[in-house]
Write an enzyme that holds these catalytic residues in place. Structure first.
Site, PDB file in Angstrom:
ATOM      1  N   ASP A  99      -8.041   2.663   2.389  1.00 43.02           N
ATOM      2  CA  ASP A  99      -6.790   2.468   1.636  1.00 43.02           C
ATOM      3  C   ASP A  99      -6.242   1.089   1.975  1.00 43.02           C
ATOM      4  O   ASP A  99      -6.573   0.514   3.019  1.00 43.02           O
ATOM      5  CB  ASP A  99      -5.749   3.541   1.974  1.00 43.02           C
ATOM      6  N   SER A 100      -5.389   0.581   1.099  1.00 42.52           N
ATOM      7  CA  SER A 100      -4.712  -0.687   1.393  1.00 42.52           C
ATOM      8  C   SER A 100      -3.909  -0.559   2.691  1.00 42.52           C
ATOM      9  O   SER A 100      -3.762  -1.533   3.418  1.00 42.52           O
ATOM     10  CB  SER A 100      -3.772  -1.042   0.249  1.00 42.52           C
ATOM     11  N   TYR A 138      -1.127  -3.313  -2.152  1.00 45.78           N
ATOM     12  CA  TYR A 138      -1.975  -3.867  -3.208  1.00 45.78           C
ATOM     13  C   TYR A 138      -1.317  -3.679  -4.585  1.00 45.78           C
ATOM     14  O   TYR A 138      -1.764  -4.272  -5.562  1.00 45.78           O
ATOM     15  CB  TYR A 138      -3.303  -3.112  -3.269  1.00 45.78           C
ATOM     16  N   GLY A 139      -0.324  -2.795  -4.633  1.00 54.56           N
ATOM     17  CA  GLY A 139       0.205  -2.302  -5.910  1.00 54.56           C
ATOM     18  C   GLY A 139       0.544  -3.348  -6.957  1.00 54.56           C
ATOM     19  O   GLY A 139       0.345  -3.127  -8.141  1.00 54.56           O
ATOM     20  N   CYS A 198      -7.251   5.453  -2.404  1.00 51.90           N
ATOM     21  CA  CYS A 198      -6.205   4.583  -2.938  1.00 51.90           C
ATOM     22  C   CYS A 198      -6.363   4.566  -4.447  1.00 51.90           C
ATOM     23  O   CYS A 198      -7.438   4.251  -4.964  1.00 51.90           O
ATOM     24  CB  CYS A 198      -6.403   3.180  -2.357  1.00 51.90           C
ATOM     25  N   ASN A 199      -5.292   4.919  -5.164  1.00 47.05           N
ATOM     26  CA  ASN A 199      -5.361   4.935  -6.624  1.00 47.05           C
ATOM     27  C   ASN A 199      -5.485   3.527  -7.198  1.00 47.05           C
ATOM     28  O   ASN A 199      -6.183   3.310  -8.180  1.00 47.05           O
ATOM     29  CB  ASN A 199      -4.112   5.603  -7.195  1.00 47.05           C
ATOM     30  N   THR A 200      -4.766   2.591  -6.579  1.00 50.39           N
ATOM     31  CA  THR A 200      -4.780   1.223  -7.094  1.00 50.39           C
ATOM     32  C   THR A 200      -6.199   0.664  -7.039  1.00 50.39           C
ATOM     33  O   THR A 200      -6.699   0.074  -8.002  1.00 50.39           O
ATOM     34  CB  THR A 200      -3.806   0.348  -6.274  1.00 50.39           C
ATOM     35  N   CYS A 210      -0.300   8.048  -6.201  1.00 50.09           N
ATOM     36  CA  CYS A 210      -0.434   7.046  -5.142  1.00 50.09           C
ATOM     37  C   CYS A 210      -0.496   7.838  -3.847  1.00 50.09           C
ATOM     38  O   CYS A 210       0.330   8.731  -3.625  1.00 50.09           O
ATOM     39  CB  CYS A 210       0.757   6.099  -5.131  1.00 50.09           C
ATOM     40  N   THR A 211      -1.464   7.515  -3.023  1.00 49.99           N
ATOM     41  CA  THR A 211      -1.699   8.351  -1.840  1.00 49.99           C
ATOM     42  C   THR A 211      -0.603   8.213  -0.778  1.00 49.99           C
ATOM     43  O   THR A 211      -0.564   8.985   0.172  1.00 49.99           O
ATOM     44  CB  THR A 211      -3.078   8.048  -1.236  1.00 49.99           C
ATOM     45  N   HIS A 212       0.278   7.243  -0.957  1.00 47.78           N
ATOM     46  CA  HIS A 212       1.432   7.142  -0.059  1.00 47.78           C
ATOM     47  C   HIS A 212       2.513   8.184  -0.386  1.00 47.78           C
ATOM     48  O   HIS A 212       3.299   8.568   0.477  1.00 47.78           O
ATOM     49  CB  HIS A 212       2.097   5.774  -0.191  1.00 47.78           C
ATOM     50  N   GLU A 265       5.657   2.062   3.835  1.00 45.31           N
ATOM     51  CA  GLU A 265       4.966   1.209   4.823  1.00 45.31           C
ATOM     52  C   GLU A 265       5.943   0.717   5.898  1.00 45.31           C
ATOM     53  O   GLU A 265       5.550   0.444   7.020  1.00 45.31           O
ATOM     54  CB  GLU A 265       4.301   0.006   4.137  1.00 45.31           C
TER      55      GLU A 265
HETATM   56  N1  DGL Z   1      -1.993   4.117  -1.540  1.00 48.52           N
HETATM   57  C1  DGL Z   1      -2.266   3.259  -2.638  1.00 48.52           C
HETATM   58  C2  DGL Z   1      -2.487   4.019  -3.928  1.00 48.52           C
HETATM   59  O1  DGL Z   1      -2.851   5.170  -3.896  1.00 48.52           O
HETATM   60  C3  DGL Z   1      -1.388   2.119  -2.904  1.00 48.52           C
HETATM   61  C4  DGL Z   1      -0.720   1.323  -2.266  1.00 48.52           C
HETATM   62  C5  DGL Z   1      -0.448  -0.097  -2.419  1.00 48.52           C
HETATM   63  O2  DGL Z   1       0.403  -0.490  -3.227  1.00 48.52           O
HETATM   64  O3  DGL Z   1      -1.081  -0.804  -1.668  1.00 48.52           O
HETATM   65  O4  DGL Z   1      -2.321   3.463  -4.981  1.00 48.52           O
END
Ligand code: DGL
Length: 277
Positions: A12-13, A44-45, A75-77, A194-196, A160
């Site tokens: 993940d990012s 990364y978003g 990570c979805n992104t 988003c996994t966060h 974060e």
């Molecule tokens: N956890 C990441 C996701 O699922 C994204 C986070 C990011 O913006 O870096 O998209």
């Protein structure tokens, strides 16, 4: 000859992929796992397609170098912006026998059984929303479902920075959830894409009408991996089983330990700091 067995890689990012790791490990504790968080360069978003692809590829290569035969983009992104290119263009050159899987497809596969109104909402990073990956994937499998998405660019930074329980977080959760409901009042399920976001779920629940189901991805991704192993026994055999989890971060060891503890409370964090290039 290099041994072609190793831990399951999860990338993940930042820390969000730890929610995926937790669910996978709960279902399949017997495997070894190697988690890589590119924390120094997260989030990364809002980053461009090219940069997300480049950073994700570097991480995948690192996990391959460390012996992983299978990498999950937690990570979805990265799944939205880099997965297809890596699968189609890079894997054939790096090692056609290794695999990289994402988190969007396993989530989408489940949604047809969940929504009754056939109106689904997505909350995700700007990158995931702009890629339209959820819309395209859902419409491929379930053309009768109407999909509405909202980018929530402030949510990952809140998480974060460990501010997800603060009053400031309420403001931004309310803002994006209300905007989504305004787009489509018939929504009966919202994918936390988003996994966060599972860390914000209490606040998201607070501002979401009670009849709407909130869908987190971890259990779907874990179940999908288990099914994948049943269909691909060769890959399953290449994943080592020692029950160990280790972590890599592009940030400092201390910072990773402190922040990751918020996501995974019961795990001893054995972490190494790395440089990606
Ligand atoms: N956890 C990441 C996701 O699922 C994204 C986070 C990011 O913006 O870096 O998209």
């Amino acid at each position: 000859m290099k041994e072609n067995r190793g831990p399951i890689g999860i990338f993940d990012s930042g820390y969000g992929g730890l929610t995926i790791l937790t669910s996978i490990r709960r279902l399949m504790p017997e495997y070894d796992y190697l988690y890589l968080g590119d924390n120094a360069r997260a989030p990364y978003g809002n980053r461009s397609f090219e940069i997300v692809y480049e950073f994700t590829l570097q991480s995948v290569k690192k996990l391959f170098d460390m012996g992983c035969q299978l990498v999950i983009l937690g990570c979805n992104t990265a799944s939205a912006k880099a997965l297809r290119s890596i699968q189609q263009n890079d894997l054939p050159n790096i090692d056609p026998t290794r695999r990289v899987l994402g988190v969007i497809r396993p989530t989408v596969e489940m949604i047809g059984d969940i929504t009754k109104s056939r109106h689904v909402g997505i909350v995700a990073t700007r990158g995931t929303i702009d890629s339209q990956s959820y819309l395209l994937e859902i419409n491929k499998l379930f053309p009768d479902i109407t999909v509405s998405g909202i980018a929530c660019p402030m949510w990952v930074p809140l998480i974060e920075n460990n501010e997800f329980e603060s009053d400031g977080a309420d403001y931004f959760v309310k803002k994006y959830i209300y905007a989504l409901m305004e787009k489509d009042s018939k929504i009966d399920s919202i994918i936390l894409g988003c996994t966060h976001y599972p860390l914000l779920i209490d606040k998201i629940r607070k501002y979401t009408p009670a009849n709407i189901e909130l869908i987190t991805q971890g259990n779907f991704v874990a179940k999908s991996l288990k099914d994948y192993f049943i269909r691909h026994a060769d890959m399953e055999e290449r994943c080592t089983k020692g029950g160990a989890t280790t972590f890599l971060t592009t940030e400092s060891v201390e910072k990773f330990k402190e922040s990751a503890a918020v996501f995974i409370k019961d795990t001893k964090i054995d972490v190494e700091s790395i440089i990606l290039k």
